[in-house]
Design a protein around this motif. Sequence first.
Motif, PDB file in Angstrom:
ATOM      1  N   GLN A 318       0.820  -1.212   0.000  1.00 60.67           N
ATOM      2  CA  GLN A 318       0.000   0.000   0.000  1.00 60.67           C
ATOM      3  C   GLN A 318       0.857   1.267   0.000  1.00 60.67           C
ATOM      4  O   GLN A 318       0.523   2.248  -0.661  1.00 60.67           O
ATOM      5  CB  GLN A 318      -0.926  -0.009   1.212  1.00 60.67           C
ATOM      6  N   ILE A 319       1.964   1.238   0.735  1.00 61.63           N
ATOM      7  CA  ILE A 319       2.877   2.394   0.750  1.00 61.63           C
ATOM      8  C   ILE A 319       3.513   2.580  -0.616  1.00 61.63           C
ATOM      9  O   ILE A 319       3.558   3.685  -1.171  1.00 61.63           O
ATOM     10  CB  ILE A 319       3.958   2.199   1.832  1.00 61.63           C
ATOM     11  N   SER A 322       1.577   4.202  -3.418  1.00 62.03           N
ATOM     12  CA  SER A 322       1.419   5.664  -3.350  1.00 62.03           C
ATOM     13  C   SER A 322       2.643   6.411  -3.859  1.00 62.03           C
ATOM     14  O   SER A 322       2.625   7.645  -3.938  1.00 62.03           O
ATOM     15  CB  SER A 322       1.135   6.079  -1.895  1.00 62.03           C
ATOM     16  N   LYS A 324       4.728   7.651  -6.700  1.00 55.02           N
ATOM     17  CA  LYS A 324       4.490   7.877  -8.128  1.00 55.02           C
ATOM     18  C   LYS A 324       5.731   8.474  -8.811  1.00 55.02           C
ATOM     19  O   LYS A 324       6.319   9.441  -8.306  1.00 55.02           O
ATOM     20  CB  LYS A 324       3.311   8.843  -8.321  1.00 55.02           C
ATOM     21  N   PHE A 332       5.127  11.602  -3.409  1.00 57.16           N
ATOM     22  CA  PHE A 332       4.420  10.848  -2.371  1.00 57.16           C
ATOM     23  C   PHE A 332       3.631  11.816  -1.507  1.00 57.16           C
ATOM     24  O   PHE A 332       4.146  12.862  -1.094  1.00 57.16           O
ATOM     25  CB  PHE A 332       5.436  10.076  -1.513  1.00 57.16           C
ATOM     26  N   ARG A 333       2.356  11.466  -1.219  1.00 51.16           N
ATOM     27  CA  ARG A 333       1.532  12.282  -0.332  1.00 51.16           C
ATOM     28  C   ARG A 333       1.320  11.533   0.981  1.00 51.16           C
ATOM     29  O   ARG A 333       0.950  10.356   0.987  1.00 51.16           O
ATOM     30  CB  ARG A 333       0.193  12.604  -0.973  1.00 51.16           C
ATOM     31  N   GLU A 335      -0.550  10.245   4.040  1.00 55.09           N
ATOM     32  CA  GLU A 335      -1.940   9.953   4.371  1.00 55.09           C
ATOM     33  C   GLU A 335      -2.101   9.798   5.885  1.00 55.09           C
ATOM     34  O   GLU A 335      -1.134   9.510   6.596  1.00 55.09           O
ATOM     35  CB  GLU A 335      -2.398   8.693   3.640  1.00 55.09           C
ATOM     36  N   ASP A 386      -0.887  15.155   4.648  1.00 57.24           N
ATOM     37  CA  ASP A 386      -1.166  15.862   3.386  1.00 57.24           C
ATOM     38  C   ASP A 386       0.033  16.603   2.822  1.00 57.24           C
ATOM     39  O   ASP A 386      -0.111  17.329   1.821  1.00 57.24           O
ATOM     40  CB  ASP A 386      -2.349  16.842   3.536  1.00 57.24           C
ATOM     41  N   ASP A 388       3.097  16.975   0.491  1.00 57.36           N
ATOM     42  CA  ASP A 388       3.517  16.364  -0.769  1.00 57.36           C
ATOM     43  C   ASP A 388       5.042  16.313  -0.797  1.00 57.36           C
ATOM     44  O   ASP A 388       5.702  17.358  -0.764  1.00 57.36           O
ATOM     45  CB  ASP A 388       2.990  17.162  -1.963  1.00 57.36           C
TER      46      ASP A 388
END
Length: 426
Positions: A318-319, A322, A324, A332-333, A335, A386, A388
């Motif tokens: 899952q990490i 995220s 990209k 990466f953002r 969460e 949140d 970036d």
Amino acid sequence: MTKHQEILDYLEGLPIGKQVSVRSISNHLSVSEGTAYRAIKEAENRGLVETRPRSGTVRVEQKVQVRLEKLTYAEIAKITESDVVAGRAGLKHEFSRFSIGAMTKKNVGRYLVKGGLLIVGDREEIQVLALENKTAILITGGFAVSDRVLELSQKQGIPVMVTAYDTFTVASMINRALSNVRIKTDIKTVAQVYSLKSHYGYLNIKDTVNDYHRLVRKNNHVRYPVIDDWGKVRGVVTMRDVSNQDASTKLAQIVTKPVTTKPETSLATVAQRMIVEDFAMFPVVDDDNRLLGVISRKLVLENLQELNHDGLHTISDQIIASLKPEGQNYGFRVEPAMIDNAGNLTNGVLSELFKETALRALALARKKNIIIEQMMIYFLQAVQIDDDLILKPKIVRENRRSALVDIEVNCQERVVCKALITSKVN
């Protein structure tokens, strides 16, 4: 080599479907029927042969054995903290799938399957219909169960469980358990890929250097496990060990100490050890250190490359999903699930990001079979929800066997973290 081991080797070499018997083995290999019987029984335990009602004992393809925790109704009851009020005889049966009984009696029938589980409230007619279709029941909300349902459950031997949790919570618990089993199923182990000793080849500790050269010419390998008369691994012999040795020299004098592995070991674990310690082959042994086969570094790496990573099940998956690509860098953002009690990005998530970024940077540089050996992280500023992030990897140094990668993490054009990663490359 003992007669017992000779029989096992003979059975391994038989074609699939070939019939065998105690008498035929006894006559063919000139051994006693007692010795033949014991060897056939051990071969059956190993999955080499199988006794069938009409066909007798036949050579079969060895089944892959993967040690997994299967979900049974007993485990479902434990996971959901349920009381089993009836049908305890069926708790050991394996659970297949679950459905939520939030529909009419007319429509619920299509979701009822043998070996299934129906999550339902205080709807007696649905509960009875489920039991009639061999489907276990999990009643949420702690509702009482009618005598009619209890009697039918006892008669059918199908569990009826009651939990105080609501339907959504129970479904989440079971879904998480199913996901864990699926993750374990996706992990490849040595048992799934290793070469049987009869196919790869091996030597006895009483054999000579001349026997080693003969096996090299026959099988085209240069590394072989060496066993004793009881089939236990005593060492490994390679071309380096036999160089400058007389042809009559016994292998017992020159074998090197073996590094072995078990069938249930994951390929990832074996690959890391092979690359870090520079091993090209491991003998595969059972719990008594008896040789089962051989796994090579080439075989391990080929199978690891074939793994399917499409399903995102683990936290690591899952990490990574995220992360990209943004040109030569990665975005990466942060969460909410990735922060600690203070509201900052956790060190574990950050380490996973650094590892994956380093692997991708080295992969782009056409480096394969990479093992992270050391990671030094420098925390400069806190990172919160949140934010970036931009991860900028740079290969500082590389050679044939190792690489050093520097990664800088930027947030709003300021450096918040840096890492220096050392890796083994093969």
